[in-house]
Enzyme design. Structure first.
Site, PDB file in Angstrom:
ATOM      1  N   ASP A 170      44.335  49.507  38.181  1.00  0.00           N
ATOM      2  CA  ASP A 170      44.057  49.620  39.681  1.00  0.00           C
ATOM      3  C   ASP A 170      43.563  48.627  40.337  1.00  0.00           C
ATOM      4  OD1 ASP A 170      42.018  51.051  38.397  1.00  0.00           O
ATOM      5  OD2 ASP A 170      41.301  51.542  40.373  1.00  0.00           O
ATOM      6  N   GLU A 192      39.964  53.396  38.441  1.00  0.00           N
ATOM      7  CA  GLU A 192      38.645  52.736  37.810  1.00  0.00           C
ATOM      8  C   GLU A 192      37.809  52.531  39.322  1.00  0.00           C
ATOM      9  OE1 GLU A 192      35.439  49.863  37.045  1.00  0.00           O
ATOM     10  OE2 GLU A 192      37.277  49.531  38.422  1.00  0.00           O
ATOM     11  N   GLU A 193      38.740  51.956  40.248  1.00  0.00           N
ATOM     12  CA  GLU A 193      38.101  51.386  41.466  1.00  0.00           C
ATOM     13  C   GLU A 193      37.474  52.482  42.392  1.00  0.00           C
ATOM     14  OE1 GLU A 193      37.113  48.411  41.656  1.00  0.00           O
ATOM     15  OE2 GLU A 193      38.377  47.003  40.734  1.00  0.00           O
ATOM     16  N   HIS A 226      37.694  41.451  44.490  1.00  0.00           N
ATOM     17  CA  HIS A 226      37.539  42.398  45.655  1.00  0.00           C
ATOM     18  C   HIS A 226      37.644  41.469  46.968  1.00  0.00           C
ATOM     19  CE1 HIS A 226      35.534  46.111  43.839  1.00  0.00           C
ATOM     20  NE2 HIS A 226      36.535  45.308  43.070  1.00  0.00           N
TER      21      HIS A 226
END
Length: 389
Positions: A78, A140-141, A360
């Site tokens: 992800d 995970e994020e 990000h």
């Protein structure tokens, strides 16, 4: 197969992986299906572990001898959203410019996944003396959520791996530790009235503020316990979001705020969370309920993962330094799934291509030479796993 060929193949795989929008709010099944089909063509055993809704899946694969031990290569599929970011290239496609590959997830962490997939034919060509495992996770994020069911499966697997490398972006520098994290939401229920009669109400914002101020004092106390290998060198506690009130002339009946604790691996998160709860329930709530018994303070977990600490003098640390060609291990300020693997008894290090300085952000990228270094590490690992002839 040399690492240069692996790098070329990794570029092709990265282009395929970037084309899938696997933002955490979306499904990752199309990407997982692409990978699973590839594994099937190579004859590599694999299984999918779905979320309860059947909309996302972890992938676990293994090759080599059927025995306990071996090495696991792990990464999440992800990515974070691109909403509100000023991208100058298409985020869900590969763009090559000036020695870099751009796209959402190029650094965090589809670059590593691409290198792993590109290296599999080299592992298959070898008579491996131990198994190689792959673990590709989801969500995970948003708190290392998806990998937990994969780890549950590993705990019952007869051929559980002994070592794990998580390919988060570290610029190919081995990482032996990071802090753990607890994220919580606090909801303060007050008692509304006209602001002209404020003493007759219970101001939820003011009580939330008092609790936040107490947490500030706790944060100062946490800073007294330091470990210079981490940055910052101590556990941190901070409030990131607060909501409350409806009009200036109404004593607010509701206020909520989200806070997080990022704690050193050797410190208990539970002690700090218990101190916050105790202050709320025994110092603030009696004052609130003296005015109205309807008032309350409630805490709801948002996410949680443990810290990671692997002895930098251990065998796995020494081996990862050898494979990566970097003779020094360090820590990172962000979290990974590593603490969860470590809790499950799988010794874990973090080492992968790219930098979190690009993760990000708009126009996220991974340098091509980072993929070359990662491919070289995997080639070295493959040689180390080769059965002596």
């Amino acid at each position: 197969m040399g690492y240069r060929v692996m790098t070329d193949n990794a570029r092709n795989w990265l282009a395929r992986l970037l084309a899938f929008d696997t933002t955490s709010r979306e499904s990752n099944l199309a990407l997982i299906s692409e990978v699973a089909d590839y594994l099937s063509t190579l004859g590599i055993s694999h299984q999918l572990i779905y979320n309860p809704e059947g909309t996302k899946a972890n992938l676990h694969a293994w090759l080599g001898p059927e025995q306990a031990g071996g090495v696991m290569l792990s990464g999440h599929t992800d990515v974070v959203p691109v909403d509100g970011q000023a991208w100058t290239v298409e985020p869900f496609a590969l763009t090559e410019q000036q020695g870099r590959y751009y796209g959402r997830g190029a650094a965090d962490m589809k670059g590593f996944l691409a290198c792993v997939l590109a290296a599999l034919p080299a592992f298959l060509q070898q008579p491996l003396r131990m198994p190689l495992h792959l673990a590709f996770s989801y969500d995970e994020e948003v708190g290392c959520l998806g990998v937990r069911s994969l780890i549950e499966m590993l705990n019952s697997h007869p051929q559980k791996p002994a070592l794990c490398i998580i390919g988060e972006p570290t610029e190919m520098r081995p990482v032996f530790g990071h802090k753990g994290k607890v994220a919580m939401r606090c909801q303060v229920k007050g008692y509304a009235c006209h602001s002209a009669y404020a003493p007759q109400g219970v101001n939820a914002i003011e009580y939330a503020s008092r609790l936040i101020a107490y947490m500030g004092d706790l944060s100062q106390q946490l800073s007294s316990h330091q470990d210079s290998r981490f940055a910052p060198a101590y556990s941190t506690l901070q409030t990131g979001v607060i909501r409350g009130g409806s009009a200036l002339n109404i004593v607010p009946a509701e206020c909520s705020f989200d806070f997080e604790l990022r704690h050193l691996p050797d410190q208990s998160a539970d002690d700090t969370i218990e101190a916050i709860s105790h202050y709320a329930q025994h110092s603030l709530l009696p004052q609130m309920q003296a005015v109205s018994p309807e008032t309350a303070i409630q805490f709801t977990p948002i996410s949680r993962y443990p810290g990671l600490y692997t002895d930098p003098q251990s065998d796995i640390a020494r081996w990862v330094m050898e494979w990566s060609g970097c003779n020094e291990a360090s820590t990172v300020p962000y979290g990974t799934e590593g603490g969860l693997f470590d809790e499950a008894g799988v010794a874990t290090m973090v080492c992968g291509p790219g930098s979190m300085d690009q993760g990000h952000k708009a126009d996220e990228f991974v340098a091509i030479d980072q993929l070359q270094s990662c491919s070289q590490m995997l080639e070295n690992l493959c040689a180390w796993m080769r059965q002596p002839t």
